[in-house]
Design an enzyme around this catalytic site. Sequence first.
Site, PDB file in Angstrom:
ATOM      1  N   GLY A  75       0.853  -1.189   0.000  1.00 43.78           N
ATOM      2  CA  GLY A  75       0.000   0.000   0.000  1.00 43.78           C
ATOM      3  C   GLY A  75       0.891   1.241   0.000  1.00 43.78           C
ATOM      4  O   GLY A  75       1.895   1.298   0.725  1.00 43.78           O
ATOM      5  N   ASP A 118      -1.627   4.653  -6.193  1.00 45.14           N
ATOM      6  CA  ASP A 118      -0.205   4.457  -5.862  1.00 45.14           C
ATOM      7  C   ASP A 118       0.660   5.569  -6.426  1.00 45.14           C
ATOM      8  O   ASP A 118       1.755   5.825  -5.928  1.00 45.14           O
ATOM      9  CB  ASP A 118       0.257   3.095  -6.381  1.00 45.14           C
ATOM     10  CG  ASP A 118      -0.559   1.988  -5.726  1.00 45.14           C
ATOM     11  OD1 ASP A 118      -1.651   1.684  -6.239  1.00 45.14           O
ATOM     12  OD2 ASP A 118      -0.128   1.477  -4.684  1.00 45.14           O
ATOM     13  N   LYS A 166      -4.190  -0.324  -8.340  1.00 45.22           N
ATOM     14  CA  LYS A 166      -4.137  -1.782  -8.511  1.00 45.22           C
ATOM     15  C   LYS A 166      -4.782  -2.207  -9.826  1.00 45.22           C
ATOM     16  O   LYS A 166      -5.810  -1.687 -10.230  1.00 45.22           O
ATOM     17  CB  LYS A 166      -4.839  -2.437  -7.312  1.00 45.22           C
ATOM     18  CG  LYS A 166      -4.784  -3.942  -7.265  1.00 45.22           C
ATOM     19  CD  LYS A 166      -3.400  -4.527  -7.430  1.00 45.22           C
ATOM     20  CE  LYS A 166      -2.395  -4.070  -6.391  1.00 45.22           C
ATOM     21  NZ  LYS A 166      -0.995  -4.464  -6.717  1.00 45.22           N
TER      22      LYS A 166
HETATM   23  O1  MRU Z   1       0.439  -4.039  -4.462  1.00 44.74           O
HETATM   24  P1  MRU Z   1      -0.077  -3.262  -3.300  1.00 44.74           P
HETATM   25  O2  MRU Z   1      -0.952  -4.024  -2.376  1.00 44.74           O
HETATM   26  O3  MRU Z   1       1.024  -2.512  -2.587  1.00 44.74           O
HETATM   27  O4  MRU Z   1      -0.946  -2.196  -4.040  1.00 44.74           O
HETATM   28  C1  MRU Z   1      -1.304  -1.038  -3.452  1.00 44.74           C
HETATM   29  C2  MRU Z   1      -2.720  -1.029  -3.186  1.00 44.74           C
HETATM   30  O5  MRU Z   1      -3.139  -1.525  -2.185  1.00 44.74           O
HETATM   31  C3  MRU Z   1      -3.633  -0.446  -4.127  1.00 44.74           C
HETATM   32  O6  MRU Z   1      -3.222  -0.188  -5.378  1.00 44.74           O
HETATM   33  C4  MRU Z   1      -4.410   0.629  -3.435  1.00 44.74           C
HETATM   34  O7  MRU Z   1      -5.633   0.694  -4.024  1.00 44.74           O
HETATM   35  C5  MRU Z   1      -3.734   1.967  -3.439  1.00 44.74           C
HETATM   36  S1  MRU Z   1      -2.449   2.079  -2.314  1.00 44.74           S
HETATM   37  C6  MRU Z   1      -3.161   2.972  -1.082  1.00 44.74           C
END
Ligand code: MRU
Length: 368
Positions: A55, A248, A259
């Site tokens: 995240g 992200d 994601k």
């Molecule tokens: O691969 P991750 O679990 O690190 O991905 C990040 C996320 O959880 C998502 O893309 C999320 O929606 C945004 S990060 C707050």
Amino acid sequence: MRVADTPHRTIWPSPTEPAVVKIIDQRHLPHRFVIEELRTVTEVCTAIREMHVRGAGLIGATAGFGMHLAALSAPEHDFAGFLRKAAEDLIRTRPTASNLAWAVNRQLDAIGQETTLAAKRARAFAVACEIADEDAEFCRRLGEHGKEIIAEISRKKKGGVVHILTHCNAGWLAFVDYGSATAPIYAAHREGIKVHVWVDETRPWLQGAKLTAWELKEEGIPHTLIADNTGGHLMQHGMVDLVIVGTDRTTRRGDVANKIGTYLKALAAHDNGIPFYVALPSSTFDWTIRDGLTEIAIEERSGEEITHIRGLSETAEMTTIAIAPPDTPTLNYGFDVTPARLITGLISERGIMAANEEDILRLYPEQR
Ligand code: MRU
């Protein structure tokens, strides 16, 4: 302010051992609540790369503490060289979330302003705590702004249940506290607004099924887990009032990397006239880029995340099982980019803005 020694956050420094940082190892959720101790920047890199923590906000905060651990063990004769290497190693762990490089560079700038070894180490610790505290506070504030969007829909529905769809986990587990996409939902729920959340399972890592569903259950918020492909059908049948997702990396004109699968939800929401909001603390803006499609590095992860699935066996052991024929070719992009034109608005700690450069800079004039 010092971060308290509390498991109510996703990362915190040990109050008794200066060289220990504690995290929740998210690979075991929702079945086990495991706290892991990190002692070196190498361990921090592994925790980020292997997704013990994940995240955008939490990756940034973890990198901030990684620089603190690096400063503690850096030898005096090559302090700058050791730190530069630690920074490079941290930034290489995961390419897409902008909070990672942002936190590392904030540390390098701050540490560089100090002259003695003791002052550099003290500053690195203070800045790591600052980054974590700020992340939690920004998410809390964006939750208050985003709550107004839910409240408005609730008023239009005369107090009826507001159905919100979310993708992946942009909850408190993805940050230091509160979350981004979930913060408005938590705030609305606390005020007595009736909400119900459609939780995309979020293949292949299943952040929705494993983490968002767990968080919402813990908070007592009504929710329903759905297969990733269900959202469009629900939207066509009037079962979704609002979509809120996290991000992200977000460009200065409002393109959003999130994601994998987020883009498809945005298309379906657009086709069905459903508001599609993206929630983010400002540390997720990448002010150096405009075009998300060509300028954001999209992480590719191991194909094993698609060919295998990890969960609890009948004997309550964490088990990995194969679900595809052996040696099946795979392609596993972790993120996709939703263009600004499909986004109704962005919610940050400073308020709500349209997804275009002019309106984003209205709230962030210092970035002009
Ligand atoms: O691969 P991750 O679990 O690190 O991905 C990040 C996320 O959880 C998502 O893309 C999320 O929606 C945004 S990060 C707050």
